[in-house]
Design a protein around this motif. Structure first.
Motif, PDB file in Angstrom:
ATOM      1  N   SER A 167       0.824  -1.208   0.000  1.00 40.46           N
ATOM      2  CA  SER A 167       0.000   0.000   0.000  1.00 40.46           C
ATOM      3  C   SER A 167       0.860   1.261   0.000  1.00 40.46           C
ATOM      4  CB  SER A 167      -0.943   0.008   1.203  1.00 40.46           C
ATOM      5  OG  SER A 167      -0.217   0.001   2.425  1.00 40.46           O
ATOM      6  N   ALA A 168       2.084   1.189   0.530  1.00 38.26           N
ATOM      7  CA  ALA A 168       2.997   2.329   0.503  1.00 38.26           C
ATOM      8  C   ALA A 168       3.649   2.474  -0.865  1.00 38.26           C
ATOM      9  CB  ALA A 168       4.065   2.179   1.581  1.00 38.26           C
ATOM     10  N   LEU A 169       3.907   1.358  -1.509  1.00 35.41           N
ATOM     11  CA  LEU A 169       4.529   1.368  -2.834  1.00 35.41           C
ATOM     12  C   LEU A 169       3.604   2.003  -3.875  1.00 35.41           C
ATOM     13  CD1 LEU A 169       7.069   0.427  -4.409  1.00 35.41           C
ATOM     14  CD2 LEU A 169       5.876  -1.724  -4.833  1.00 35.41           C
ATOM     15  N   GLN A 170       2.319   1.726  -3.747  1.00 40.85           N
ATOM     16  CA  GLN A 170       1.306   2.239  -4.674  1.00 40.85           C
ATOM     17  C   GLN A 170       1.698   1.915  -6.117  1.00 40.85           C
ATOM     18  OE1 GLN A 170       0.157   6.307  -3.750  1.00 40.85           O
ATOM     19  NE2 GLN A 170       0.078   5.886  -1.549  1.00 40.85           N
ATOM     20  N   ASP A 171       1.715   2.926  -6.988  1.00 42.05           N
ATOM     21  CA  ASP A 171       2.033   2.689  -8.400  1.00 42.05           C
ATOM     22  C   ASP A 171       3.508   2.914  -8.723  1.00 42.05           C
ATOM     23  OD1 ASP A 171      -0.621   2.068  -9.018  1.00 42.05           O
ATOM     24  OD2 ASP A 171      -1.129   4.175  -9.377  1.00 42.05           O
ATOM     25  N   LEU A 172       4.314   3.193  -7.720  1.00 41.45           N
ATOM     26  CA  LEU A 172       5.739   3.414  -7.967  1.00 41.45           C
ATOM     27  C   LEU A 172       6.425   2.094  -8.309  1.00 41.45           C
ATOM     28  CD1 LEU A 172       6.586   5.884  -5.054  1.00 41.45           C
ATOM     29  CD2 LEU A 172       6.106   6.425  -7.447  1.00 41.45           C
ATOM     30  N   ARG A 173       7.381   2.170  -9.212  1.00 42.43           N
ATOM     31  CA  ARG A 173       8.099   0.969  -9.649  1.00 42.43           C
ATOM     32  C   ARG A 173       9.575   1.308  -9.863  1.00 42.43           C
ATOM     33  NH1 ARG A 173       3.994  -0.584  -8.053  1.00 42.43           N
ATOM     34  NH2 ARG A 173       2.463  -1.983  -9.019  1.00 42.43           N
ATOM     35  N   PHE A 174      10.381   0.267 -10.012  1.00 47.05           N
ATOM     36  CA  PHE A 174      11.787   0.467 -10.339  1.00 47.05           C
ATOM     37  C   PHE A 174      11.912   1.130 -11.703  1.00 47.05           C
ATOM     38  CE2 PHE A 174      11.983  -3.059  -7.292  1.00 47.05           C
ATOM     39  CZ  PHE A 174      12.966  -2.601  -6.430  1.00 47.05           C
TER      40      PHE A 174
END
Length: 367
Positions: A167-174
């Motif tokens: 839930s903290a990562l959300q849509d962020l990616r490497f």
């Protein structure tokens, strides 16, 4: 897709599919009441899974994927993120040896600090075994791996052993760009998640793995050139955390070459060549003093430290120029993401400056 409560997706990107390391990770003891899903993703279209991995995949114990083309570690991890729906995402390297209570320690941490955006585990290295591994240690190139020993929280951790809350990562990616370079993607993603939520990852030194020495502890420098390239790409992404520094050996050479006509007003071309040769030798002398302070008194350690540093700096310089960003020449980034002064120095930089001035004076005035 809603995340499944009390569940951990364990994502292991791999090139080798080496069962010697992967099987112990898959068979780690697991606390009751939690669901664990393994995503083993081979970033090597030509690799052939061993019989045991094939059996585990067929029985649904693991999810096994093989990329149709080499995508880099970051993009490979992204595939694992998209494939799972665990409430927590644990990234592990494919060549680590984990303590038997690794998963128990992470589950314990989630219960004690349920609001955390994630947890940085401890990634230890074996005792240095030769001059090159002692140089890695003395140069500080393994220090971020052991950040959990030194800090209670930090902005990011290495992907050898770190857990994100989905839930903290959300849509962020490497970052695909950093993934293609092969350096800096772990800094970038962790920092962006931390900044998004205004908090840091909690360190859990009890969640421990041991990372082998790269390249079987034999000298190699391409990895550190990639690290430097990644750092160069981070500079424009995090501008407010950058600062100017005293030139490193690669930058010193570049400046000496660009300023050659000015040098020739005061120096012969032979003395100018002596000055060029002195740049890495001065750095090696400083490195020897630094290493000796840690108990490493071999000249070879200082030699490797200098080559390692130059490899990283060369990666930074060529990437910066290749990206068309010469304004970042002599710039650095604070990887703890604290606001820096515009120019920073320390005793080693001051010492080098004094040595350079003495050397120039000798070359100018001694006939």
């Amino acid at each position: 897709m809603l995340a499944v409560p009390d569940s951990i997706d364990i994502i292991i990107p791999t090139f080798r599919l080496d069962e010697q390391y992967l099987l112990p990770l898959i068979h780690l003891p697991k606390p009751g009441g939690w669901q664990f899903n393994y995503y083993v993703i081979a970033d090597n279209p030509g690799v052939k899974p061993g019989a045991e991995l094939q059996r585990l995949a067929k029985e649904g114990v693991i999810h096994l994927f093989i990329n149709s083309e080499n995508k880099g570690p970051g993009e490979t991890r992204n595939r694992g993120i998209e494939a799972g729906n665990g409430s927590w995402i644990l990234f592990l390297d494919d060549d680590i040896v984990a303590d038997s209570d690794l998963l128990l320690q992470y589950v314990k941490a989630t219960k004690e600090k349920a609001t955390a955006i994630g947890f940085i585990g401890l990634t230890d290295f074996p005792v240095p075994v030769n001059a090159f591994t002692r140089a890695l240690d003395a140069a500080g190139l393994t220090s971020i791996f052991t950040i959990a020993k030194k800090k209670e929280q930090f902005m990011w951790g290495v992907t050898a052993n770190i857990m994100f809350k989905r839930s903290a990562l959300q849509d962020l990616r490497f970052s695909p760009l950093l993934s293609a370079i092969g350096g800096g993607e772990d800094i970038d993603l962790g920092a962006r998640v931390s900044m998004l939520h205004g908090t840091q990852f909690m360190c859990v030194k009890e969640a421990r793995v041991t990372h082998p020495w790269w390249n079987h502890a034999q000298p190699h420098f391409d990895r550190f050139t990639r690290y430097g390239a990644g750092m160069a790409l981070l500079l424009p992404r995090f501008k407010k955390f950058t600062w100017y520094a005293f030139p490193n050996p690669i930058e010193g050479w570049v400046l000496a070459l660009l300023c050659a006509p000015l040098f020739f007003i005061f120096l012969s071309w032979q003395k100018w060549l002596i000055f060029l040769a002195a740049i890495p030798l001065i750095d090696m002398g400083i490195n020897y003093v630094r290493a000796a302070g840690m108990g490493y008194r071999e000249l070879k350690v200082a030699y490797y430290m200098t080559l390692l540093r130059c490899s990283t700096e060369w990666g930074m310089f060529k990437t910066m120029i290749g990206q068309g960003k010469p304004s970042y020449f002599m710039k650095r980034i604070n990887v703890d993401f604290t606001r820096p002064r515009h120019f920073r120095t320390n005793r080693w930089r001051i010492t080098k400056l004094v040595i350079y001035l003495i050397l120039l004076s000798l070359l100018i005035f001694i006939k």
